[in-house]
Every structure is written in structure tokens, then in C-alpha cells.
Write a protein that holds these residues in place. Structure first.
Motif, short mmCIF file in Angstrom:
data_model
loop_
_atom_site.label_atom_id
_atom_site.label_comp_id
_atom_site.label_asym_id
_atom_site.label_seq_id
_atom_site.Cartn_x
_atom_site.Cartn_y
_atom_site.Cartn_z
N ALA A 41 0.84 -1.21 0.00
CA ALA A 41 0.00 0.00 0.00
C ALA A 41 0.87 1.25 0.00
N MET A 42 1.96 1.23 0.77
CA MET A 42 2.85 2.40 0.81
C MET A 42 3.56 2.59 -0.53
N VAL A 86 0.25 8.93 6.89
CA VAL A 86 1.20 8.14 6.11
C VAL A 86 0.92 8.31 4.61
N THR A 87 -0.35 8.41 4.24
CA THR A 87 -0.69 8.63 2.83
C THR A 87 -0.07 9.91 2.31
N VAL A 88 -0.19 11.00 3.09
CA VAL A 88 0.39 12.28 2.69
C VAL A 88 1.91 12.16 2.53
N ILE A 96 3.91 5.62 -5.80
CA ILE A 96 3.62 5.67 -7.24
C ILE A 96 2.53 6.70 -7.54
N ALA A 97 1.48 6.73 -6.69
CA ALA A 97 0.40 7.70 -6.89
C ALA A 97 0.91 9.12 -6.75
N PHE A 133 -8.55 5.72 -1.56
CA PHE A 133 -8.28 4.29 -1.37
C PHE A 133 -7.28 4.04 -0.26
N LEU A 134 -6.23 4.85 -0.19
CA LEU A 134 -5.12 4.59 0.73
C LEU A 134 -5.40 5.05 2.16
#
Length: 308
Positions: free
Chosen positions: A3-4, A259-261, A9-10, A250-251
Motif C-alpha cells: 500500500a505504501m 502516512v498517505t500524505v 507511485i500515486a 483508497f489509501l
């Protein structure tokens, strides 16, 4: 872990979107026209995504009755951000086009959290969060070349006017943070982040269409001066933007918003450095200096202090 990696990549495709939209602007001739096409393509993509996820190609608006009017202005703020990116990119380069809005985003994000603006969760300012903001500001100054005349001299705009463009970048970031908060509220009201993104893109498309009519912006066509057809990838900026919005939605439930940021920011930093160094997608090639890399590391550390 996967996921990370997906988050990195995103984040990496975000500066690619800026490069793609800049190439589109070179073809169609006007930033507003390029933004309109990008928003329109993104809207079509999100209609398909909404159809797949909800069984109908339009968002349900019944739940928005009685809600404040401002939950629908996220798309208008997105117009400022996207058009600003297209205008800013050829003048200051990929790295600064990424870094400057991040600075504005962090500052506005702290204000939104501290005062609970736009019905956001209240998060009081702490010493750790303030230190993180200071680190982001210092890292941004280093990355844009305040401490190095060589780096500062890379943009196409020089002298005092460069600071006006840099100020625009910070304002864009503040708009982006506000857009995130507003669209987040809209997503809660609708019960769907995808439908909230669709409304945001649709509003942005409508605003841009009105601006095109008012400014009488001409359509220059899809062929360059030599009569050759332009690359197909220049039309994909809207799809990339829709993908980024999906990635956030999604993340965040899987690895958390903080963590997504951070992981998406890491991807943005790495991709923007590569774009400047390699001239990817016909972007202007620029030298990367150690001070920029150090500045990016400091920014990531500052964001980690604020978000984590």
C-alpha cells in the motif's frame, strides 16, 4: 508495504500530470483551454468510476439538502490549482511547481486544523506541529534556491518578478488544502469519495467553460505549426488527476491519512527531480543541485512532524 509503495507511485504521477497538462497547453495555446480539457476528461473518467462503484453514472444529491453552499466550491478551487500549475510550470520548473504549493498547503492545513474550518476535525497547534511547519518552510526555501544563486537562476523568469510567481504557488497550495477539506466534507455528506470527486470535477469543468466563453479563448486545434499531430498522452492529464483523487480515497483508510500524505509527497519529490533532470515528456531540462535534495529531505521530515 504494498500500500505504501502504491502511495509513492500515486504521488509520483502528480508532477507528471503537470508536465502532461503543460504539453497540452503548448498545443491548444491557452492555459484555460488546457485546464478545461483536463477537467472534462477527468469528469468523464469519474463518471465511469461512479457508474462502476455505485451502479449509476451520477452522484446522489438528496443528502446535500440543508448543507452549506460552500461544499460545492471545491471544483472552483481546483481550477485555480490546475490552471496555476500550467502557468507556473514553464516559469519556475517542476520542482518549484511542486514545492511552493506544498508550503501553502501545509500552512493552510495548520490553520484549518487549528480552527476547525470547513467542519474539519479540530487539531490544536502544538510545538511539534509548529516545528514541522518551520522545517517545511526552510526546506522549501532551500529547494527553490534561496540559498543558491545557481538554483534560483534556473527559471525562465528572473529578478523580483520571480517572487510573484512563487507567491502564486503558495496561494495555489492554500487553495488546494481548502479544496481537500471541502471535498472531504462533501464526501462525508454523500457517503462516497468518488461521487464527491465527480461533483468537484464537474463544477470545475463548468467554471472553466464559463471562463472560456467570457474570455473568448480560441480553439487552436490539435496540430502543431508544422501540421504534425501531437502526442496522444497530452490528453491524459484529467485521467491522472482522477487517479490521484482515487488513490487518496483508497489509501487513507488502509495506512492512515498521515502516512498517505508522506508517501505521496515522497513520490512527488522523486518524480519532480527526475522530470527536471531528464526533461521527461518534453519538459525543460534543469540541473539538480545538492541543496535541492537536502531541501526536499527537510520538507519530508517537516511533513512527518506535522502529520504523524
Amino acid at each position: 508495504m504494498l500500500a505504501m509503495l502504491f502511495g509513492v507511485i500515486a504521488g509520483a504521477i502528480m508532477p507528471i500530470q503537470t508536465s502532461v497538462n503543460n504539453r497540452l497547453r503548448q498545443s491548444v495555446g491557452a492555459p484555460l483551454m488546457a485546464s478545461f480539457i483536463s477537467f472534462f476528461v477527468g469528469t468523464l473518467s469519474l463518471i465511469i468510476a461512479t457508474w462502476i462503484t455505485s451502479g449509476h453514472p451520477y452522484p446522489g444529491l438528496a443528502s446535500t439538502a440543508g448543507q452549506p453552499w460552500w461544499i460545492f466550491i471545491g471544483g472552483a478551487l481546483g481550477v485555480v490549482v490546475l490552471t496555476g500549475n500550467i502557468v507556473l510550470f514553464p516559469r519556475v520548473g517542476s520542482v518549484q511547481t511542486v514545492i511552493l504549493p506544498i508550503t501553502g498547503q501545509i500552512l493552510m492545513g495548520l490553520l484549518i486544523d487549528a480552527f476547525g474550518l470547513w467542519h474539519s476535525p479540530h487539531a490544536p497547534l502544538t510545538l511539534l506541529r509548529i516545528l514541522g511547519a518551520v522545517a517545511v518552510l526552510l526546506g522549501s526555501l532551500g529547494a527553490v534556491g534561496v540559498f543558491s544563486k545557481k538554483i534560483a537562476g534556473q527559471g525562465s523568469v528572473q529578478g523580483a518578478s520571480i517572487w510573484l510567481w512563487r507567491a502564486l504557488g503558495i496561494v495555489m497550495g492554500m487553495c488546494q488544502a481548502t479544496q481537500v477539506a471541502i471535498n472531504g466534507r462533501l464526501g462525508i455528506v454523500l457517503g462516497s469519495a468518488v461521487e464527491a470527486a465527480l461533483i468537484s470535477f464537474a463544477v470545475g469543468t463548468a467554471v472553466l467553460y464559463i471562463l472560456l466563453v467570457l474570455t473568448r479563448t480560441p480553439w487552436r486545434g490539435i496540430y502543431n505549426a508544422a501540421g504534425e499531430k501531437n502526442p496522444w498522452w497530452m490528453w491524459t492529464g484529467g485521467i491522472i488527476g482522477a487517479t490521484v483523487i482515487f488513490s487518496n480515497a483508497f489509501l487513507a483508510p488502509i495506512i492512515g491519512t498521515g502516512v498517505t500524505v508522506v508517501v505521496m509527497l515522497l513520490g512527488m519529490m522523486l518524480a519532480s527531480l527526475l522530470i527536471d533532470a531528464s526533461g521527461f515528456l518534453n519538459s525543460p531540462r534543469r540541473t539538480i543541485y545538492p541543496a535541492q535534495i537536502i531541501g526536499l529531505i527537510v520538507i519530508i521530515a517537516g511533513v512527518a512532524l506535522i502529520r504523524l
